[in-house]
Design a protein around this motif. Structure first.
Motif, PDB file in Angstrom:
ATOM      1  N   TYR A 111      25.784 -17.868 -23.382  1.00 38.56           N
ATOM      2  CA  TYR A 111      25.235 -17.045 -24.307  1.00 38.56           C
ATOM      3  C   TYR A 111      23.845 -17.545 -24.737  1.00 38.56           C
ATOM      4  O   TYR A 111      23.640 -18.701 -24.727  1.00 38.56           O
ATOM      5  CB  TYR A 111      26.109 -17.222 -25.491  1.00 38.56           C
ATOM      6  CG  TYR A 111      25.330 -16.546 -26.559  1.00 38.56           C
ATOM      7  CD1 TYR A 111      25.424 -15.282 -26.725  1.00 38.56           C
ATOM      8  CD2 TYR A 111      24.695 -17.224 -27.733  1.00 38.56           C
ATOM      9  CE1 TYR A 111      24.590 -14.616 -28.009  1.00 38.56           C
ATOM     10  CE2 TYR A 111      24.143 -16.805 -28.760  1.00 38.56           C
ATOM     11  CZ  TYR A 111      23.869 -15.451 -28.947  1.00 38.56           C
ATOM     12  OH  TYR A 111      23.281 -14.988 -29.949  1.00 38.56           O
ATOM     13  N   ILE A 112      23.053 -16.535 -24.735  1.00 36.32           N
ATOM     14  CA  ILE A 112      21.455 -16.780 -24.823  1.00 36.32           C
ATOM     15  C   ILE A 112      21.129 -15.633 -25.896  1.00 36.32           C
ATOM     16  O   ILE A 112      21.374 -14.610 -25.518  1.00 36.32           O
ATOM     17  CB  ILE A 112      20.718 -16.541 -23.568  1.00 36.32           C
ATOM     18  CG1 ILE A 112      21.259 -17.481 -22.379  1.00 36.32           C
ATOM     19  CG2 ILE A 112      19.327 -17.057 -23.913  1.00 36.32           C
ATOM     20  CD1 ILE A 112      20.695 -17.097 -21.022  1.00 36.32           C
ATOM     21  N   GLY A 113      20.575 -16.067 -26.997  1.00 38.54           N
ATOM     22  CA  GLY A 113      20.417 -15.093 -28.047  1.00 38.54           C
ATOM     23  C   GLY A 113      19.818 -15.521 -29.082  1.00 38.54           C
ATOM     24  O   GLY A 113      19.163 -16.588 -29.134  1.00 38.54           O
ATOM     25  N   SER A 114      19.735 -15.050 -30.242  1.00 39.77           N
ATOM     26  CA  SER A 114      19.175 -15.261 -31.670  1.00 39.77           C
ATOM     27  C   SER A 114      20.068 -15.836 -32.423  1.00 39.77           C
ATOM     28  O   SER A 114      19.632 -16.372 -33.751  1.00 39.77           O
ATOM     29  CB  SER A 114      18.784 -13.947 -32.169  1.00 39.77           C
ATOM     30  OG  SER A 114      19.565 -13.004 -32.616  1.00 39.77           O
ATOM     31  N   ALA A 115      21.101 -16.013 -32.415  1.00 40.94           N
ATOM     32  CA  ALA A 115      22.292 -16.430 -33.388  1.00 40.94           C
ATOM     33  C   ALA A 115      22.159 -18.086 -33.554  1.00 40.94           C
ATOM     34  O   ALA A 115      22.902 -18.533 -32.644  1.00 40.94           O
ATOM     35  CB  ALA A 115      23.718 -15.678 -33.221  1.00 40.94           C
ATOM     36  N   ASN A 116      22.203 -18.515 -34.717  1.00 39.34           N
ATOM     37  CA  ASN A 116      22.295 -19.739 -35.124  1.00 39.34           C
ATOM     38  C   ASN A 116      23.837 -20.038 -35.261  1.00 39.34           C
ATOM     39  O   ASN A 116      24.708 -19.163 -35.469  1.00 39.34           O
ATOM     40  CB  ASN A 116      21.678 -20.170 -36.320  1.00 39.34           C
ATOM     41  CG  ASN A 116      20.163 -20.350 -36.227  1.00 39.34           C
ATOM     42  OD1 ASN A 116      19.755 -21.340 -35.147  1.00 39.34           O
ATOM     43  ND2 ASN A 116      19.315 -19.756 -36.898  1.00 39.34           N
ATOM     44  N   LEU A 117      24.261 -21.278 -35.168  1.00 41.60           N
ATOM     45  CA  LEU A 117      25.815 -21.626 -35.457  1.00 41.60           C
ATOM     46  C   LEU A 117      26.084 -21.645 -36.654  1.00 41.60           C
ATOM     47  O   LEU A 117      26.172 -22.743 -37.592  1.00 41.60           O
ATOM     48  CB  LEU A 117      25.859 -23.006 -34.437  1.00 41.60           C
ATOM     49  CG  LEU A 117      27.389 -23.143 -34.038  1.00 41.60           C
ATOM     50  CD1 LEU A 117      27.702 -22.128 -33.205  1.00 41.60           C
ATOM     51  CD2 LEU A 117      27.224 -24.492 -33.394  1.00 41.60           C
ATOM     52  N   THR A 118      26.101 -20.601 -37.404  1.00 41.54           N
ATOM     53  CA  THR A 118      26.412 -20.564 -38.861  1.00 41.54           C
ATOM     54  C   THR A 118      27.144 -19.241 -39.100  1.00 41.54           C
ATOM     55  O   THR A 118      27.377 -18.299 -38.109  1.00 41.54           O
ATOM     56  CB  THR A 118      24.967 -20.133 -39.609  1.00 41.54           C
ATOM     57  OG1 THR A 118      24.358 -18.820 -39.224  1.00 41.54           O
ATOM     58  CG2 THR A 118      23.861 -20.966 -39.433  1.00 41.54           C
ATOM     59  N   GLY A 119      27.955 -19.272 -40.160  1.00 44.29           N
ATOM     60  CA  GLY A 119      28.768 -17.998 -40.456  1.00 44.29           C
ATOM     61  C   GLY A 119      28.127 -16.646 -40.410  1.00 44.29           C
ATOM     62  O   GLY A 119      28.511 -15.721 -39.595  1.00 44.29           O
ATOM     63  N   ALA A 120      26.813 -16.318 -40.863  1.00 48.27           N
ATOM     64  CA  ALA A 120      26.097 -15.318 -40.857  1.00 48.27           C
ATOM     65  C   ALA A 120      25.394 -14.892 -39.532  1.00 48.27           C
ATOM     66  O   ALA A 120      25.147 -13.872 -39.373  1.00 48.27           O
ATOM     67  CB  ALA A 120      24.875 -15.312 -41.941  1.00 48.27           C
ATOM     68  N   GLY A 121      25.260 -15.823 -38.705  1.00 47.97           N
ATOM     69  CA  GLY A 121      24.670 -15.776 -37.379  1.00 47.97           C
ATOM     70  C   GLY A 121      25.422 -15.425 -36.213  1.00 47.97           C
ATOM     71  O   GLY A 121      25.860 -14.449 -35.802  1.00 47.97           O
ATOM     72  N   ILE A 122      26.484 -16.369 -36.067  1.00 44.79           N
ATOM     73  CA  ILE A 122      27.479 -16.201 -34.877  1.00 44.79           C
ATOM     74  C   ILE A 122      28.920 -16.135 -35.388  1.00 44.79           C
ATOM     75  O   ILE A 122      29.882 -16.241 -34.769  1.00 44.79           O
ATOM     76  CB  ILE A 122      27.193 -17.227 -33.918  1.00 44.79           C
ATOM     77  CG1 ILE A 122      27.785 -16.706 -32.481  1.00 44.79           C
ATOM     78  CG2 ILE A 122      27.677 -18.714 -34.445  1.00 44.79           C
ATOM     79  CD1 ILE A 122      27.213 -17.607 -31.463  1.00 44.79           C
TER      80      ILE A 122
END
Length: 171
Positions: free
Chosen positions: A108-119
């Motif tokens: 997976y390559i993208g913009s989402a951080n490892l946070t609830g709102a991100g991923i």
């Protein structure tokens, strides 16, 4: 699979749920990391619990993140003693990439951080607008793996320009 565009809830459904199926190796790179929770049957549990389960089954896990997580993350981290000894973790203030590399076969390559709102599993009303790709394209998986590993090896440490903010420089 090829290359699949991921957005919205797909980050959770197609990326985070894939973590539990890793057999040998999981590399995670993120700028921000928080106390992310995941589905566990009808309940939820900390994502760190999933990582602890993987470590117990012999999976190698490397995590690079840019800043120290908050107290809720640290509290959950302490609930899983295997994370202290089994999780390979590096703090690099220059990391801004977001990627997960599954068994060197899929990335997976993208913009989402490892946070609830991100991923994570937040509702669509509380989720960030993220975009990324999930791929088994060998060139992309190898490229992502090399970028991750170059940071892990400390290849950029001597010229990064932020050494004074690095708690544990590799070189």
């Amino acid at each position: 699979m090829g290359i699949e565009f991921i957005s919205g809830k797909d980050h959770y459904d197609k990326v985070i749920e894939r973590v539990a199926s890793v057999k040998k190796s999981l590399w995670i790179g993120t700028a921000d990391i928080k106390d992310l929770h995941v589905k566990d049957g009808a309940k939820t549990k900390p994502f760190l619990g999933v990582l602890a389960d993987l470590l117990k089954s012999g999976v190698e896990i490397r995590l690079i993140h840019a800043k120290e997580p908050g107290p809720a993350f640290r509290e959950d981290f302490d609930r899983y003693p295997i994370l202290k000894t089994g999780l390979e973790r590096m703090l690099c203030p220059r990391v801004h990439f977001k990627m997960l590399i599954f068994d060197f076969e899929t990335a997976y390559i993208g913009s989402a951080n490892l946070t609830g709102a991100g991923i994570g599993m937040k509702s669509s009303n509380r989720r960030n607008f993220e975009a990324g790709i999930l791929t088994d394209d060998l060139a992309l998986v190898e490229g992502a793996s090399e970028q991750f590993d170059s940071v892990w090896r400390g290849e950029h440490c001597t010229r990064c320009g932020r050494r004074q903010y690095c708690s544990d420089p590799v070189k």
